[in-house]
Design a protein around this motif. Sequence first.
Motif, mmCIF file in Angstrom:
data_model
loop_
_atom_site.group_PDB
_atom_site.id
_atom_site.type_symbol
_atom_site.label_atom_id
_atom_site.label_comp_id
_atom_site.label_asym_id
_atom_site.label_seq_id
_atom_site.Cartn_x
_atom_site.Cartn_y
_atom_site.Cartn_z
ATOM 1 N N SER A 33 0.951 -1.204 0.195
ATOM 2 C CA SER A 33 0.438 -0.541 -0.197
ATOM 3 C C SER A 33 0.912 1.409 -0.254
ATOM 4 C CB SER A 33 -0.807 0.450 1.015
ATOM 5 O OG SER A 33 -1.888 1.506 1.239
ATOM 6 N N PRO A 34 0.583 2.496 -1.199
ATOM 7 C CA PRO A 34 0.863 3.177 -0.880
ATOM 8 C C PRO A 34 1.025 4.166 0.610
ATOM 9 C CG PRO A 34 -1.005 3.925 -1.740
ATOM 10 C CD PRO A 34 -0.807 2.335 -1.828
ATOM 11 N N LEU A 47 1.610 3.089 3.191
ATOM 12 C CA LEU A 47 3.289 2.445 4.295
ATOM 13 C C LEU A 47 3.923 3.648 4.419
ATOM 14 C CD1 LEU A 47 3.260 -0.494 3.777
ATOM 15 C CD2 LEU A 47 2.592 0.158 6.023
ATOM 16 N N SER A 48 3.529 4.891 3.024
ATOM 17 C CA SER A 48 4.341 6.367 3.610
ATOM 18 C C SER A 48 4.301 7.194 4.646
ATOM 19 C CB SER A 48 5.200 7.300 1.827
ATOM 20 O OG SER A 48 3.473 6.975 1.816
ATOM 21 N N LEU A 49 2.883 6.795 5.475
ATOM 22 C CA LEU A 49 1.907 7.861 5.935
ATOM 23 C C LEU A 49 3.179 8.330 7.371
ATOM 24 C CD1 LEU A 49 -1.330 7.023 6.120
ATOM 25 C CD2 LEU A 49 -0.023 9.494 4.780
ATOM 26 N N PRO A 50 3.021 9.071 7.806
ATOM 27 C CA PRO A 50 4.003 8.861 9.239
ATOM 28 C C PRO A 50 3.309 8.086 10.511
ATOM 29 C CG PRO A 50 3.105 11.688 8.196
ATOM 30 C CD PRO A 50 2.382 10.564 7.500
ATOM 31 N N ALA A 91 -0.440 -1.176 6.912
ATOM 32 C CA ALA A 91 -0.116 -0.989 8.146
ATOM 33 C C ALA A 91 -0.484 -1.972 9.295
ATOM 34 C CB ALA A 91 0.154 0.086 8.200
ATOM 35 N N TYR A 112 -0.394 3.495 13.373
ATOM 36 C CA TYR A 112 0.193 3.748 12.727
ATOM 37 C C TYR A 112 0.652 4.841 13.841
ATOM 38 C CZ TYR A 112 -1.714 3.892 7.895
ATOM 39 O OH TYR A 112 -1.924 2.656 6.954
ATOM 40 N N SER A 118 -4.795 7.809 -2.248
ATOM 41 C CA SER A 118 -3.666 8.501 -1.300
ATOM 42 C C SER A 118 -4.480 9.147 -1.333
ATOM 43 C CB SER A 118 -2.533 8.343 -2.460
ATOM 44 O OG SER A 118 -1.324 7.288 -2.277
#
Length: 326
Positions: free
Chosen positions: A8-9, A11-14, A27, A30, A177
Amino acid sequence: MLRQSPVSPLLSLPGAVPAEAPDEGVAAHYGDLFREQRALADGTGFVDLSHRGVVTVNGPERLSWLHLLLTQHVSELPPGHATEALILSAHGHIEHALYLVDDGETTWMHTEPGSQEALIAYLESMKFFYRVEIADRTDEIAVVHLPAGSITEVPEGTVVRETAHGRDLFLPRAELSAFADAHGPAIGVLALEALRVEAHRPRLGLETDHRTIPHELGWLDTAVHLQKGCYRGQETVARVHNLGKPPRRLVFLHLDGSEVHLPPHGAPVRLAADGEEGRQLGFVTTSARHHELGPIALALVKRNVPVDAQLTAGGTAAAQEVVVEP
């Protein structure tokens, strides 16, 4: 061998921490597991389930054909009505769990991560002369879960599967996203799993093994129609329902909260009075830390285990609640 799930894109979230098997690709959380659980319980946020397999069936005979293969009655499934169904082996053991909705033209389903290829292979083998078309849509469609009570506006044209536990959206993967930016906060799969355990809902591959039958998990209530016609494994379902009892039963466990580690999947369940050298009576299927209940778990145990027996789960003291009657 299961196909590797898409990454998943989100996974780049903070704060995103990748999930472990069987939920690789999304994830786990988070950064704040209990806050995420409370948000879900309050009907806010969304869960990225874009690692799950997505399969569609098209064609004028799709529902009547699926009706012959599934444990659920779907021949007259109304558009927009969510249901779940199983595919069984000839001996009645669970092979696939499907979460379905039909939009009037196409039947949409999601299934366990990576299992869609085996599912499609079976469905293709059963097409014969029926006018149906089966497609793997996993690479283009992402599943997103909105909790019960959510007031999030669903993008126009999105296929929605709505249940008492929330709404599953079949969202174009390219829009994932943008959806997260507009409808956060994103919530990890561990929060959803904790609420699933609390609700006693089984999951294929965790609450099941190679010999699990639907009766052991309470799936007769939600995924099996006992009055429909024949399907593979139906004789076992009918025989056990009418004449006998399943050999095992699902239980809910309240675990000793003083323990630091949760018992993993497969950890042995024993009578507390027998100690850790006692006979194994079952195994832990899923354990979780719940924001209100503390450490909890589901386990599959022998049917004749007394319902008031104190147990241990992987060495941790456990008090049981009945899910499936003995």
